[in-house]
Design a protein around this motif. Structure first.
Motif, PDB file in Angstrom:
ATOM      1  N   LEU A  33       0.827  -1.209   0.000  1.00  0.00           N
ATOM      2  CA  LEU A  33       0.000   0.000   0.000  1.00  0.00           C
ATOM      3  C   LEU A  33       0.864   1.263   0.000  1.00  0.00           C
ATOM      4  CD1 LEU A  33      -2.840  -1.010   2.477  1.00  0.00           C
ATOM      5  CD2 LEU A  33      -3.038  -0.614   0.016  1.00  0.00           C
ATOM      6  N   MET A  34       1.939   1.240   0.762  1.00  0.00           N
ATOM      7  CA  MET A  34       2.817   2.403   0.822  1.00  0.00           C
ATOM      8  C   MET A  34       3.494   2.640  -0.530  1.00  0.00           C
ATOM      9  SD  MET A  34       5.529   3.339   3.781  1.00  0.00           S
ATOM     10  CE  MET A  34       6.990   2.555   3.139  1.00  0.00           C
ATOM     11  N   VAL A  35       3.962   1.573  -1.170  1.00  0.00           N
ATOM     12  CA  VAL A  35       4.575   1.701  -2.496  1.00  0.00           C
ATOM     13  C   VAL A  35       3.543   2.232  -3.485  1.00  0.00           C
ATOM     14  CG1 VAL A  35       5.529   0.372  -4.420  1.00  0.00           C
ATOM     15  CG2 VAL A  35       6.354  -0.024  -2.101  1.00  0.00           C
ATOM     16  N   GLY A  36       2.326   1.716  -3.412  1.00  0.00           N
ATOM     17  CA  GLY A  36       1.262   2.203  -4.295  1.00  0.00           C
ATOM     18  C   GLY A  36       0.956   3.673  -4.082  1.00  0.00           C
ATOM     19  N   MET A  37       0.941   4.091  -2.821  1.00  0.00           N
ATOM     20  CA  MET A  37       0.692   5.511  -2.530  1.00  0.00           C
ATOM     21  C   MET A  37       1.795   6.385  -3.108  1.00  0.00           C
ATOM     22  SD  MET A  37      -2.075   6.186  -0.664  1.00  0.00           S
ATOM     23  CE  MET A  37      -1.637   7.583   0.340  1.00  0.00           C
ATOM     24  N   PHE A  38       3.063   5.982  -2.921  1.00  0.00           N
ATOM     25  CA  PHE A  38       4.173   6.747  -3.493  1.00  0.00           C
ATOM     26  C   PHE A  38       4.045   6.829  -5.011  1.00  0.00           C
ATOM     27  CE2 PHE A  38       6.665   5.818   0.466  1.00  0.00           C
ATOM     28  CZ  PHE A  38       6.880   7.146   0.817  1.00  0.00           C
ATOM     29  N   PHE A  39       3.683   5.732  -5.656  1.00  0.00           N
ATOM     30  CA  PHE A  39       3.525   5.713  -7.103  1.00  0.00           C
ATOM     31  C   PHE A  39       2.428   6.671  -7.553  1.00  0.00           C
ATOM     32  CE2 PHE A  39       1.556   3.915 -10.933  1.00  0.00           C
ATOM     33  CZ  PHE A  39       2.640   3.974 -11.799  1.00  0.00           C
ATOM     34  N   ILE A  40       1.281   6.613  -6.883  1.00  0.00           N
ATOM     35  CA  ILE A  40       0.156   7.483  -7.248  1.00  0.00           C
ATOM     36  C   ILE A  40       0.513   8.952  -7.044  1.00  0.00           C
ATOM     37  CG2 ILE A  40      -2.193   8.149  -6.557  1.00  0.00           C
ATOM     38  CD1 ILE A  40      -2.697   5.137  -6.049  1.00  0.00           C
ATOM     39  N   VAL A  41       1.134   9.268  -5.923  1.00  0.00           N
ATOM     40  CA  VAL A  41       1.524  10.654  -5.651  1.00  0.00           C
ATOM     41  C   VAL A  41       2.516  11.133  -6.701  1.00  0.00           C
ATOM     42  CG1 VAL A  41       2.783  12.130  -4.031  1.00  0.00           C
ATOM     43  CG2 VAL A  41       1.001  10.599  -3.199  1.00  0.00           C
ATOM     44  N   THR A  42       3.463  10.289  -7.081  1.00  0.00           N
ATOM     45  CA  THR A  42       4.448  10.670  -8.091  1.00  0.00           C
ATOM     46  C   THR A  42       3.780  10.924  -9.432  1.00  0.00           C
ATOM     47  OG1 THR A  42       6.142   9.376  -6.969  1.00  0.00           O
ATOM     48  CG2 THR A  42       6.540   9.926  -9.271  1.00  0.00           C
ATOM     49  N   VAL A  43       2.878  10.059  -9.845  1.00  0.00           N
ATOM     50  CA  VAL A  43       2.186  10.228 -11.125  1.00  0.00           C
ATOM     51  C   VAL A  43       1.357  11.503 -11.111  1.00  0.00           C
ATOM     52  CG1 VAL A  43       0.371   9.267 -12.598  1.00  0.00           C
ATOM     53  CG2 VAL A  43       2.189   7.787 -11.720  1.00  0.00           C
ATOM     54  N   VAL A  44       0.658  11.769 -10.025  1.00  0.00           N
ATOM     55  CA  VAL A  44      -0.166  12.978  -9.932  1.00  0.00           C
ATOM     56  C   VAL A  44       0.705  14.224  -9.994  1.00  0.00           C
ATOM     57  CG1 VAL A  44      -1.653  14.307  -8.366  1.00  0.00           C
ATOM     58  CG2 VAL A  44      -2.094  11.884  -8.751  1.00  0.00           C
ATOM     59  N   ARG A  45       1.814  14.223  -9.277  1.00  0.00           N
ATOM     60  CA  ARG A  45       2.701  15.396  -9.273  1.00  0.00           C
ATOM     61  C   ARG A  45       3.349  15.606 -10.641  1.00  0.00           C
ATOM     62  NH1 ARG A  45       6.031  16.362  -3.882  1.00  0.00           N
ATOM     63  NH2 ARG A  45       6.571  18.112  -5.196  1.00  0.00           N
ATOM     64  N   LEU A  46       3.745  14.536 -11.297  1.00  0.00           N
ATOM     65  CA  LEU A  46       4.352  14.678 -12.634  1.00  0.00           C
ATOM     66  C   LEU A  46       3.326  15.168 -13.647  1.00  0.00           C
ATOM     67  CD1 LEU A  46       6.672  11.543 -12.899  1.00  0.00           C
ATOM     68  CD2 LEU A  46       7.350  13.938 -12.754  1.00  0.00           C
ATOM     69  N   SER A  47       2.109  14.661 -13.583  1.00  0.00           N
ATOM     70  CA  SER A  47       1.088  15.101 -14.535  1.00  0.00           C
ATOM     71  C   SER A  47       0.700  16.566 -14.259  1.00  0.00           C
ATOM     72  CB  SER A  47      -0.144  14.203 -14.475  1.00  0.00           C
ATOM     73  OG  SER A  47      -0.749  14.282 -13.200  1.00  0.00           O
ATOM     74  N   ALA A  48       0.734  16.992 -13.007  1.00  0.00           N
ATOM     75  CA  ALA A  48       0.446  18.393 -12.688  1.00  0.00           C
ATOM     76  C   ALA A  48       1.547  19.301 -13.240  1.00  0.00           C
ATOM     77  CB  ALA A  48       0.309  18.579 -11.198  1.00  0.00           C
ATOM     78  N   ASN A  49       2.794  18.852 -13.195  1.00  0.00           N
ATOM     79  CA  ASN A  49       3.900  19.642 -13.725  1.00  0.00           C
ATOM     80  C   ASN A  49       3.854  19.726 -15.242  1.00  0.00           C
ATOM     81  OD1 ASN A  49       4.965  20.264 -11.247  1.00  0.00           O
ATOM     82  ND2 ASN A  49       6.447  18.579 -11.248  1.00  0.00           N
ATOM     83  N   MET A  50       3.382  18.700 -15.901  1.00  0.00           N
ATOM     84  CA  MET A  50       3.300  18.718 -17.365  1.00  0.00           C
ATOM     85  C   MET A  50       2.186  19.648 -17.836  1.00  0.00           C
ATOM     86  SD  MET A  50       3.818  14.871 -18.655  1.00  0.00           S
ATOM     87  CE  MET A  50       5.089  13.829 -18.011  1.00  0.00           C
ATOM     88  N   ALA A  51       1.098  19.706 -17.089  1.00  0.00           N
ATOM     89  CA  ALA A  51      -0.034  20.542 -17.467  1.00  0.00           C
ATOM     90  C   ALA A  51       0.291  22.026 -17.270  1.00  0.00           C
ATOM     91  CB  ALA A  51      -1.259  20.166 -16.645  1.00  0.00           C
ATOM     92  N   GLY A  52       1.124  22.331 -16.274  1.00  0.00           N
ATOM     93  CA  GLY A  52       1.389  23.730 -15.958  1.00  0.00           C
ATOM     94  C   GLY A  52       2.603  24.181 -16.603  1.00  0.00           C
TER      95      GLY A  52
END
Length: 52
Positions: A33-52
């Motif tokens: 679960l912790m690895v999954g959370m890190f993965f999801i947070v990383t994907v969300v942060r990277l996609s937010a950086n690409m959009a902005g």
């Protein structure tokens, strides 16, 4: 002295082994679960950086 004698493996009861397996399974689930959370947070942060 063998490893079994050194660590007291021969004295483990089936109940203790069951508790040990349950604890190991819970730790595995928590780690996954912790690895999954890190993965999801990383994907969300990277996609937010690409959009902005």
């Amino acid at each position: 002295m063998s490893d079994n004698e050194k660590f007291g493996v021969d004295s483990w009861t089936p109940e203790l082994l069951k508790q040990r397996r349950r604890r190991a399974a819970l730790m595995g689930v928590a780690l996954a679960l912790m690895v999954g959370m890190f993965f999801i947070v990383t994907v969300v942060r990277l996609s937010a950086n690409m959009a902005g």
